[in-house]
Design an enzyme around this catalytic site. Structure first.
Site, PDB file in Angstrom:
ATOM      1  CE  LYS A 114     -26.881  23.284 -38.128  1.00  0.00           C
ATOM      2  NZ  LYS A 114     -25.941  22.229 -38.530  1.00  0.00           N
ATOM      3  CB  CYS A 115     -25.910  24.887 -28.823  1.00  0.00           C
ATOM      4  SG  CYS A 115     -25.575  25.800 -27.298  1.00  0.00           S
ATOM      5  N   GLY A 116     -22.756  25.043 -28.372  1.00  0.00           N
ATOM      6  CA  GLY A 116     -21.634  24.539 -27.593  1.00  0.00           C
ATOM      7  C   GLY A 116     -22.065  23.584 -26.497  1.00  0.00           C
ATOM      8  CB  THR A 118     -25.036  20.305 -29.095  1.00  0.00           C
ATOM      9  OG1 THR A 118     -25.659  21.497 -29.576  1.00  0.00           O
ATOM     10  CG2 THR A 118     -25.684  19.103 -29.757  1.00  0.00           C
ATOM     11  CD  GLN A 149     -25.992  28.219 -31.042  1.00  0.00           C
ATOM     12  OE1 GLN A 149     -26.341  27.596 -30.037  1.00  0.00           O
ATOM     13  NE2 GLN A 149     -24.914  29.000 -31.055  1.00  0.00           N
TER      14      GLN A 149
END
Length: 241
Positions: A114-116, A118, A149
């Protein structure tokens, strides 16, 4: 005429009934004649002591020869090229075989769902497919220390990676990369000269490990999998023997 009742004496003066008794030959077995000296008790004791001492005299020779029989060939000096790394556990909970990494160039990446960053999964999968036949292994390391995340279970993480990005490179069990609970793997990576000794700043940082097990380079999250900087370092590590 001679008197037939006359009695003759056998030699030795016994009556024999009128005639000389013929000499009888004895049929008894004659006993061997032993030396008088062996009949003496002290001679028997000496002989027994001599016999008892014979095995003791041979013991030094047996002891001296034992090390030669027990000696074994020296152990092999061959070690795995990844022997510096600690044992690793796969996302499934089973041990990751050391043979999967031995003699390979390995890119460790702390990942999150759930990371930018990803979407870098796409680039990592492509990097793996492009270079795995040449000796590169991409290893994802799920971590929930950055903004929470990566909250999912092992099953959820595996499903997310396969369904969304087609990931089939190895994934390790979820682990800490910073702090007192930092895993042995990240102790090794960060503590190396190339690791610099500083904490991981965010998801998708990258540590490149050469065929010899030494950390060759470290890259921040912003360095994409397809960047010339990262690919150039991987090419150099693959070329090194």
């Amino acid at each position: 005429m001679e008197d037939i009742g006359r009695t003759y004496r056998a030699p030795g003066g016994d009556d024999t009934g009128g005639v000389d008794a013929p000499e009888r030959t004895s049929t008894r077995r004659r006993e061997p004649r032993w030396s008088p000296s062996l009949k003496r008790p002290h001679m028997w004791r000496s002989l027994l002591l001599l016999l008892a001492a014979l095995p003791l005299a041979a013991l030094p020779h047996v002891a001296a020869a034992a090390p030669e029989r027990a000696s074994a060939p020296p152990p092999s000096t061959q070690v795995s090229t990844m022997s510096s790394l600690p044992p690793l556990t796969a996302l499934s909970g089973s041990a990751l075989p050391e043979a999967d990494l031995a003699g390979k160039v390995v890119l460790f990446v702390n990942v999150a769902s759930k990371c930018g960053y990803t979407p870098q999964y796409d680039g990592l999968q492509k990097l793996w497919l492009d270079m795995k036949d040449r000796g590169l292994v991409v290893v994802g390391v799920p971590c929930n220390q950055f903004g929470g995340q990566e909250p999912g279970t092992s099953t959820e993480i595996e499903s997310f990676c396969k369904l969304n990005y087609g990931v089939d490179f190895p994934l390790l069990e979820k682990q800490a990369v910073n702090g007192g609970d930092r895993s042995a793997l990240y102790d090794y990576l960060i503590g190396s000269p190339a690791g610099g000794g500083t904490n991981v700043k965010w998801n998708f940082e990258k540590f490149l490990v050469g065929r010899d097990g030494a950390v060759a380079a470290r890259f921040p999250s912003s360095v994409a999998p397809d960047s010339p900087e990262l690919r150039g370092a991987i090419e150099a590590a693959l070329a090194a023997r």
